[in-house]
Scaffold this active site. Structure first.
Site, PDB file in Angstrom:
ATOM      1  N   ASP A 153      80.784   2.145  82.420  1.00 55.88           N
ATOM      2  CA  ASP A 153      80.170   2.727  81.218  1.00 55.88           C
ATOM      3  C   ASP A 153      80.799   2.045  80.002  1.00 55.88           C
ATOM      4  OD1 ASP A 153      78.786   4.454  79.519  1.00 55.88           O
ATOM      5  OD2 ASP A 153      79.189   6.191  80.782  1.00 55.88           O
ATOM      6  N   ASP A 210      76.326   2.668  76.387  1.00 57.60           N
ATOM      7  CA  ASP A 210      76.215   3.906  75.620  1.00 57.60           C
ATOM      8  C   ASP A 210      75.610   3.639  74.237  1.00 57.60           C
ATOM      9  OD1 ASP A 210      77.110   6.794  75.407  1.00 57.60           O
ATOM     10  OD2 ASP A 210      78.200   5.959  73.700  1.00 57.60           O
ATOM     11  N   GLU A 229      71.403   3.034  77.080  1.00 57.94           N
ATOM     12  CA  GLU A 229      71.065   4.391  76.633  1.00 57.94           C
ATOM     13  C   GLU A 229      70.444   4.285  75.242  1.00 57.94           C
ATOM     14  OE1 GLU A 229      73.201   8.712  75.786  1.00 57.94           O
ATOM     15  OE2 GLU A 229      74.181   6.873  75.131  1.00 57.94           O
ATOM     16  N   HIS A 269      75.687  13.748  82.642  1.00 59.60           N
ATOM     17  CA  HIS A 269      76.882  14.484  82.207  1.00 59.60           C
ATOM     18  C   HIS A 269      76.654  15.284  80.926  1.00 59.60           C
ATOM     19  CE1 HIS A 269      76.818  10.710  80.040  1.00 59.60           C
ATOM     20  NE2 HIS A 269      77.672  11.189  79.164  1.00 59.60           N
ATOM     21  N   ASP A 270      75.544  15.039  80.222  1.00 61.10           N
ATOM     22  CA  ASP A 270      75.240  15.755  78.981  1.00 61.10           C
ATOM     23  C   ASP A 270      74.136  16.791  79.142  1.00 61.10           C
ATOM     24  OD1 ASP A 270      77.081  14.416  77.366  1.00 61.10           O
ATOM     25  OD2 ASP A 270      75.683  12.789  76.919  1.00 61.10           O
TER      26      ASP A 270
END
Length: 539
Positions: A99, A200, A242, A316-317
């Site tokens: 990531d 990200d 993302e 994860h969000d």
């Protein structure tokens, strides 16, 4: 194609390291814990692990505030542990996807520590600075996490720009030196054997704060193509950007089949459907089911042949999908499998978030048991604004990021087998009934469903190549679609709700075989609650 594009029939598994498996009893998941579960992941059948950040970080934003891109945070282990994970994963036929946060660093990063010493420091221009204007902020831009997007530094009499936390200063991508430092770092990871990168908030890197432009800045795709040419474009790597601001047109650029940018992009249009229009995610609204079908169909059709989709319900969000759009009580297994079938039958690369393959659910804790900063900030803000406690907690139980971050449920022993110590976040109490050990022992488990869907993707090229056609567009109960290529047809039919209904579709199914069904038998056109089937035929 210059790349093998192995990722088109791959399935990716996201690990949130803090919550996956603790190896040393400190209550925090770690790299050695992940290594200990590689057999489990190989059994599931996944091809790669997307690993949420494990870099050195003060953890202001759960590791997305990186203080050193080339060091592992001690809470997770060492660089040697990381090398061992990359190496051992390969022996299980699993690649590691790192990531990457390239939009900003931590304010504790060496570059920023130098940058704020003086305007003449060579690192000063690594970040976005503006002069103070008679004690006023450069403009009225707000950060995503609340408050002004500008922070004053007395030593240089300037403000730095931060789209996120005040401890996450934005990098200045207009500075060529910054870009090449980042490329060198990425190549260092490539040399260590990683299989790809998740990038990200990558659509934020070309910001123009003077014009109040944050995402999709004018130089964005120039920067991404340069990044590609200097790093992962040279090999068979999977890359996913993302991009909360993605639309069809720029998604085709991000995932151009010529390989000039990324393999694929995360877009989030379907994720915002169950909130009140124009409001925050906490302002709950029923899922507009027909709209969900329209949105997913739009992306399936638009990127067919001209891009590539990433397929996901969870990360994860986000809250747990079985609690969000399924039924986590009476029909937990059935609805978890149905949601898996709908997603995995589409064109794109599916992502499984840890515990999704077990049907893990949301939690309903009192406010003092939550750790997530976003959740706690919302709670206190809405209390001040006069919202009722019951309504605030209903929103938190539905949408808090901590729903995804409760420790992985391995077995029915203390703390779900996650740790021998005190877990950093309270374990969901339903781990007694929902855990990996029980799933592995049950041939009809949610795990077995995911295992079967992954195996089907490897065995039938139509899962990768087939064109998508939505059926029953206006139907209030069924999510049904056809996938078709030159040689075969795939028919996916799912009753999305808890009512028993008849399929209003005249189909001659005698030439089809059933590849998967989430009930042990089928009863013709009658579909029980959350019943899902995948039919297949050769032409």
């Amino acid at each position: 194609m210059k790349n093998e594009q192995w990722w088109k029939d791959a399935v990716i598994y996201q690990i949130y390291p803090k919550s996956f498996k603790d190896s040393n009893g400190d209550g925090i998941g770690d790299i050695n814990g992940i290594i200990s579960k590689l057999d489990y992941l190989e059994k599931l059948g996944i091809d790669a692990i997307w690993l949420s950040p494990v870099y050195k970080s003060p953890q202001d934003d759960n590791g997305y505030d990186i203080a050193d891109y080339q060091a592992i945070d001690t809470m997770f282990g060492t660089l040697e542990d990381m090398d061992r994970l990359i190496s051992e994963a390969k022996t299980h036929h699993i690649r590691i996807i790192m990531d990457l946060v390239l939009n900003h660093t931590s304010d504790e990063h060496r570059w920023f520590q130098e940058a704020k010493k003086s305007k003449d420091n060579p690192y000063h221009d690594y970040y976005v600075w503006r002069d103070a204007q008679d004690g006023q902020l450069p403009n009225d831009m707000q950060s995503v996490f609340g408050g002004p997007a500008w922070e004053y530094v007395e030593e240089v009499d300037q403000y730095y720009f931060h789209q996120f936390s005040v401890k996450q200063p934005d990098l200045n991508w207009d500075n060529e030196a910054v870009r090449h430092e980042l490329y060198d770092m990425i190549n260092w990871w490539i040399d260590r054997g990683v299989g790809g990168f998740r990038l990200d908030v990558i659509d934020q890197i070309a910001k123009v704060p003077d014009l109040k432009i944050t995402n999709n800045g004018p130089k964005l795709h120039d920067y991404i193509r340069e990044l590609n040419e200097n790093t992962f474009g040279k090999g068979e790597f999977i890359t996913v950007g993302e991009a909360w601001g993605a639309n069809i047109d720029n998604a085709k650029l991000y995932s151009n089949p010529d390989g000039s940018e990324f393999s694929m992009v995360f877009q989030f249009e379907h994720i915002g459907l169950d909130q009140q229009e124009g409001k925050e995610k906490w302002d709950l609204a029923p899922l507009p089911f027909i709209k969900l079908k329209q949105v997913l169909t739009k992306w399936q059709e638009a990127l067919d042949g001209s891009g590539w989709n990433s397929l996901f319900w969870d990360n994860h969000d986000l809250p747990r999908i079985v609690s969000r759009w399924g039924n986590d009580q009476a029909y937990r297994k059935e609805s978890a499998k149905m949601l898996a079938v709908v997603l995995h039958g589409m064109q794109g690369t599916p992502y499984i978030y840890q515990g999704e393959e077990l049907g893990m659910t949301n939690v309903q804790y009192p406010i003092e048991d939550y750790e997530d900063l976003e959740t706690l900030n919302m709670y206190h803000e809405r209390k001040k604004q006069g919202y009722q406690e019951e309504g605030i907690m209903r929103s938190i139980h539905a949408k808090s990021r901590d729903n995804a971050r409760t420790p992985m449920q391995w077995d029915a022993s203390d703390n779900a087998g996650f740790t021998t110590g005190t877990p950093w976040l309270k374990v969901n109490p339903n781990y007694i009934e929902i855990n990996a050990k029980d799933n592995l022992e049950d041939p009809d488990s949610v795990f077995a469903c995911y295992q079967k869907l992954i195996a089907l993707r490897k065995s039938y090229p139509i899962f990768v190549d087939g064109h998508f056609h939505l059926l029953l567009e206006e139907d209030e109960n069924f999510f049904a679609y056809m996938r078709e290529d030159e040689n075969s047809e795939l028919l996916v039919v799912a009753n999305f709700f808890d009512q028993q209904v008849n399929l209003p579709l005249e189909l001659d199914l005698q030439d089809y075989t059933i590849l998967y069904q989430n009930y042990k038998d089928t009863s013709g056109n009658l579909y029980r609650p959350y019943e899902a089937r995948i039919y297949y035929k050769q032409k």
